[in-house]
Design a protein around this motif. Sequence first.
Motif, PDB file in Angstrom:
ATOM      1  N   SER A 158     -20.384 -29.334 -14.377  1.00  0.00           N
ATOM      2  CA  SER A 158     -19.250 -28.732 -13.673  1.00  0.00           C
ATOM      3  C   SER A 158     -19.071 -29.354 -12.292  1.00  0.00           C
ATOM      4  O   SER A 158     -17.942 -29.605 -11.851  1.00  0.00           O
ATOM      5  N   ALA A 159     -20.183 -29.592 -11.603  1.00  0.00           N
ATOM      6  CA  ALA A 159     -20.109 -30.181 -10.264  1.00  0.00           C
ATOM      7  C   ALA A 159     -19.516 -31.589 -10.316  1.00  0.00           C
ATOM      8  O   ALA A 159     -18.686 -31.960  -9.474  1.00  0.00           O
ATOM      9  N   TRP A 160     -19.927 -32.381 -11.295  1.00  0.00           N
ATOM     10  CA  TRP A 160     -19.397 -33.740 -11.419  1.00  0.00           C
ATOM     11  C   TRP A 160     -17.913 -33.702 -11.810  1.00  0.00           C
ATOM     12  O   TRP A 160     -17.125 -34.520 -11.347  1.00  0.00           O
ATOM     13  N   LEU A 161     -17.558 -32.746 -12.639  1.00  0.00           N
ATOM     14  CA  LEU A 161     -16.175 -32.633 -13.112  1.00  0.00           C
ATOM     15  C   LEU A 161     -15.197 -32.446 -11.952  1.00  0.00           C
ATOM     16  O   LEU A 161     -14.161 -33.115 -11.887  1.00  0.00           O
ATOM     17  N   VAL A 162     -15.529 -31.523 -11.018  1.00  0.00           N
ATOM     18  CA  VAL A 162     -14.597 -31.221  -9.934  1.00  0.00           C
ATOM     19  C   VAL A 162     -14.800 -32.128  -8.719  1.00  0.00           C
ATOM     20  O   VAL A 162     -14.029 -32.041  -7.758  1.00  0.00           O
ATOM     21  N   THR A 163     -15.818 -32.977  -8.757  1.00  0.00           N
ATOM     22  CA  THR A 163     -16.063 -33.895  -7.646  1.00  0.00           C
ATOM     23  C   THR A 163     -15.548 -35.301  -7.946  1.00  0.00           C
ATOM     24  O   THR A 163     -14.904 -35.939  -7.107  1.00  0.00           O
ATOM     25  N   ALA A 164     -15.825 -35.775  -9.152  1.00  0.00           N
ATOM     26  CA  ALA A 164     -15.517 -37.166  -9.493  1.00  0.00           C
ATOM     27  C   ALA A 164     -14.091 -37.361 -10.001  1.00  0.00           C
ATOM     28  O   ALA A 164     -13.595 -38.489 -10.016  1.00  0.00           O
ATOM     29  N   TYR A 165     -13.418 -36.268 -10.419  1.00  0.00           N
ATOM     30  CA  TYR A 165     -12.098 -36.412 -11.040  1.00  0.00           C
ATOM     31  C   TYR A 165     -11.068 -35.533 -10.339  1.00  0.00           C
ATOM     32  O   TYR A 165     -11.368 -34.431  -9.859  1.00  0.00           O
TER      33      TYR A 165
ATOM     34  N   LEU B 177      -8.436 -31.701 -21.096  1.00  0.00           N
ATOM     35  CA  LEU B 177      -9.781 -31.417 -21.590  1.00  0.00           C
ATOM     36  C   LEU B 177     -10.695 -30.956 -20.461  1.00  0.00           C
ATOM     37  O   LEU B 177     -11.487 -30.013 -20.641  1.00  0.00           O
ATOM     38  N   CYS B 178     -10.612 -31.592 -19.292  1.00  0.00           N
ATOM     39  CA  CYS B 178     -11.426 -31.186 -18.144  1.00  0.00           C
ATOM     40  C   CYS B 178     -11.108 -29.752 -17.735  1.00  0.00           C
ATOM     41  O   CYS B 178     -12.019 -28.951 -17.454  1.00  0.00           O
ATOM     42  N   LEU B 179      -9.818 -29.412 -17.708  1.00  0.00           N
ATOM     43  CA  LEU B 179      -9.420 -28.053 -17.339  1.00  0.00           C
ATOM     44  C   LEU B 179      -9.927 -27.038 -18.355  1.00  0.00           C
ATOM     45  O   LEU B 179     -10.426 -25.967 -17.980  1.00  0.00           O
ATOM     46  N   ILE B 180      -9.838 -27.371 -19.641  1.00  0.00           N
ATOM     47  CA  ILE B 180     -10.292 -26.454 -20.696  1.00  0.00           C
ATOM     48  C   ILE B 180     -11.797 -26.226 -20.597  1.00  0.00           C
ATOM     49  O   ILE B 180     -12.282 -25.091 -20.724  1.00  0.00           O
ATOM     50  N   LEU B 181     -12.564 -27.280 -20.362  1.00  0.00           N
ATOM     51  CA  LEU B 181     -14.021 -27.145 -20.233  1.00  0.00           C
ATOM     52  C   LEU B 181     -14.380 -26.217 -19.074  1.00  0.00           C
ATOM     53  O   LEU B 181     -15.262 -25.357 -19.197  1.00  0.00           O
ATOM     54  N   GLY B 182     -13.699 -26.394 -17.946  1.00  0.00           N
ATOM     55  CA  GLY B 182     -13.957 -25.521 -16.811  1.00  0.00           C
ATOM     56  C   GLY B 182     -13.577 -24.082 -17.088  1.00  0.00           C
ATOM     57  O   GLY B 182     -14.316 -23.155 -16.732  1.00  0.00           O
TER      58      GLY B 182
END
Length: 543
Positions: A74-81, A290-295
């Motif tokens: 989750s941290a990488w998702l909202v930091t790297a993208y 997909l990133c939004l759905i995972l979060g």
Amino acid sequence: MTKNKHHFNLFTSLSGVLTLLACLPVIALVLTAIQGNSDIFGHLIQYVLPPTLVDTSILLFGVGLLTILIGTGSAWLVTAYQFRGRAFLDWALLLPLAIPTYIIAYSYIDILHPIGPVQSFLAANFGWESQPAWFPNIRSVWGCIFLLSFVLYPYVYLSTRAMFLMQSASLIEVARSLGLNPNQVFFRVAIPLARPAIAVGASLALMETINDIGATEFLGVKTLTLSIYSTWTNQSDLASAAQIAIFMLIIITLLVVIERLGRRKQRYMNSAQRSRLMPAQQLSGTKAGLCLILGLITISIGFLIPFIHLLVESYKRFKYAGFSDYLLQASINTLFLATVATVITIAIGFFIVSAARFSQITWFSRIASLGYAIPGTVLAIGLMLSLGKIDHAVADFLEFKLGIHTGLLFLGTTFTLIYAYSVRFLAIAIGGIESGYNRIHGVFDDAAQNLGRNQFLILKEVHLPLLRPAIISAALLIFVDCMKELPATLLLRPLNMETLATQLYAEASRGTYEDGAIAALLIILVGLIPVILLARMSKVLNK
């Protein structure tokens, strides 16, 4: 000079006494465990500890692994993208922190119950007559791992996200220039640099796991904490409970060592990274969705589903029976205990940290902070042992010397419960006030001394006004933690006194889930306060 020296000695001496009082439960626990019955201890070694150690080890390993996966991902998702909805996920991923572990277990047991909303819906629409074999059994160690991980992952998310934000953009750019794709950059560059932060977050999540008593009991997992509680409540064997608690303290000590080592390395990494921050990669289309759905799935499991369920059940209960008298009394008791404990804890923390400020002796504050690492059940047993001996000694003295029959003065009173809260959460007060003191330069103290102010006046006229934001923030966190504390409250509360946490525990134990929904919802709503603070801090960090 003599006057200042007198204040110095007074501050140091009183700080030492307060630190000793904070350590008193652990000292009593160790002494009682050493003097315990060897026959009973042999029985514990042979029959009690092996299965509980197995379940505890599986639980800790599973929660540790899953919280690392969810929190780091989750941290990488909202930091790297960068993608639509990222700003919402950034703070919403913190929401599960508002739900205590025992409440998420309570909620999902009700949701997945054979007559709960999920199975009732499936039975009405698909003709189910009984729970099929493939339907997940939430009352298991695997169900416990799953639920605890989705409510504790924010500990890993917070520390790891902060580390990802501090990673230098030049490192990422060099890695990409060498031909590494985004996945390789994550595993070969970002993760190695973030290991200290991951260790810190995971160790905090594991401390919360081993402190839990409500979720594990509701879900049928026999842990060391539950064994301590059952040994005392079912067998009234305090010495054996103390012996089991020693095993827990060993595990906790290892977790604390890991956490401290992680923090030391994290400070080194932070000081080594001074260049511009890592840029976020822009995503669109399917990848962004997909990133939004995972979060959203992570937030839904850890917060939205149980919160909405409790909201609906609370509305039904309130519409049917209103706000009952016993729930009102439990709310009043909770607010009273949390308020008094917060004021006392902040006062003690302020005194200890201020003494360290003047005397430059910091090890008192370090020792006094260890209470946060002690599970509430272990702390409660230690207080029973220590205060029980003090109670008997005082009662005997008053009876034989003065002819006054007093009975027990401390045990079974709100004093003991507030004592437990203060020791348990003193680390929050010390940490918050220390961070505030770090922003007050020593030149203020020197200027005040040159103007003839002694140390007490410096505290009143200089330190207190400047420390007000730090004190308020620490007080809010302590207040919320006191409201949520279950293990120590169960063991130490006076007879016929319930808090929101113990009321919820009692309702869940009786299977009357609808009656406990309002208590659970109130705890969550108050628990949102520190989450809002953390979200605001996260926004400042992003800037």
